[in-house]
Design an enzyme around this catalytic site. Sequence first.
Site, short mmCIF file in Angstrom:
data_model
loop_
_atom_site.label_atom_id
_atom_site.label_comp_id
_atom_site.label_asym_id
_atom_site.label_seq_id
_atom_site.Cartn_x
_atom_site.Cartn_y
_atom_site.Cartn_z
N GLU A 1 5.24 -2.57 8.63
CA GLU A 1 5.63 -3.59 7.63
C GLU A 1 6.52 -4.65 8.43
OE1 GLU A 1 8.28 -4.40 3.49
OE2 GLU A 1 8.69 -2.64 4.76
N CYS B 1 5.40 -0.39 2.02
CA CYS B 1 6.74 0.14 1.85
C CYS B 1 6.87 0.46 0.19
CB CYS B 1 8.02 -0.61 2.36
SG CYS B 1 9.15 0.54 2.89
N LYS C 1 2.92 -8.03 -0.65
CA LYS C 1 3.50 -6.94 -1.28
C LYS C 1 4.08 -7.19 -2.58
CE LYS C 1 7.82 -4.28 0.04
NZ LYS C 1 8.97 -3.99 1.03
#
Length: 542
Positions: free
Chosen positions: A48, A151, A115
């Site tokens: 990330e 994540c 994300k």
Amino acid sequence: MNSSNTLRFALAQENFLVGDIDANTQKIIDNAHAARDTLEADAILFPELSLTGYPPEDLLLRPHLHQQLAESIERLKQEIHGIVAFIGYPEQTPQGLYNSCIVLHNGEIIARYHKQHLPNYLVFDEKRYFQPGEEATLVTIKGIQCAISLCEDIWQADTVEQARVAGADLILNLNASPFHLNKMLDRMEVLQLRQQESQLPIIYLNCVGGQDELIFDGGSMCIDQRRQIIHCAAEFQTELSWLDFDCQSRQFTPQQKHTLLERDSAIYQALVLAVRDYINKNGFAGAVLGLSGGIDSALTLAIAVDALGADRVEAVLMPSRYTADMSVDDAVEEANLLGVKYHIIPIEKPVAAFNQELAAVFNDNRRDTTEENIQARCRGLLLMAISNKQGRMVLATGNKSEMAVGYATLYGDMAGGFAPLKDVNKTIVYRLSEWRNKQSLVIPQRVIDRPPSAELAPDQKDEDSLPPYDQLDPILERYIERDISPDAIIAEGFAPEHVHRVVSLIDRNEYKRRQSAPGARITRRAFGRDRRYPITNGYREL
């Protein structure tokens, strides 16, 4: 050459420097070429926000950063061919800024993912910068549908379900996940739960490195259809590993699994990595620290030498009239055991000079902690002078127990650029010292056995001012890390007088902690970006 029925993933568990776009881009290119040419991988995964490093914080507000990123993307498109590359970076769009993953293949961006879950707790404040994404992204490689997640997305059931409904065959989860005690076990539990819910295998890629207080510990892994961990990369090390996925059976081939580090080994390796990266990434020649003959400075010295090498570490012994001979002897032995250059600079003369100049101002007031603090501040001045002259960073040696209750001197023993033990309580200091000695003797046993003392007054012991550490540290852990009330702590059996005193000391010493050096975070709640209490406030629980 890989079979057409095998999809090989390379996992670039890499250490990136926040803000160094050019160097990070080169690392991505080098890893992509190695994965293609040496591993014969079909795809390579990067962590990330790998182009900026994590967390970039308010660098994201700089327009020039995004100009650099745009130039970097063009360079990556030109230089990465023959492999599919999944790369995390902050993507500026007309709709706002996204924490994104782009997928490059033969000079083109073939997919992008935004994300969806932006963490905004503990050390995370992604909602300050990013807009949330809304949609799943699948990339087809050799007929296999790979869903991308970043994540926090994997910690939430809805994004995994979204990928399953979209038709994913497996999930790729790219992370910048910081370390704290037992974090690897937490990750494994969550990944196995997500696999059970979705029935999809998961590749989990993490980065490595120290970034200010944060430590990224690697430990990338793969969970197969049976919820088994079939691959686990090393902790606290960069590594380019690989995994094979059989496109017909939809099964991963088990790969090498590194054994998880036990608790004390993991903490120690985390501290070593934190010191190494903080000093190296900030361009210091090495480290210097005050070596007192006590256990905190002894452990800090060992960590520094393991991080940097003995030739880049220097110790300074600064005895006063209250320093026991055995303290000097033990400090000399510590330096010799580790092969570190040391100096002995007595502080009696500078302390006397300060006291003489202040005598008229003090006007015969009785002696108190003021005179003790002058000793500590003389030591801080000497260490900072050596730091300035030699370009070595001063390592503060105080531990979390001391920082919590203010048992430290501003501009004295708190002076320094980095505090390795800032989030390590005294109980753990003892454990780590014993653990390190089992690897090779670096701390004389007498240092571990002696009652701890600041040695700023005659026959001084820490327990003259504080509860015993086996009582103090559990109180601190409950009040600071778990937000348990004083009454509830007392109800667990702790002495009311100890709880009341400790809580009072914690609450009134926030001003000191706010001025302390940054330090490595190893618990769920460290002092610093984790715990944000106002210095000026009237709130009391007692």
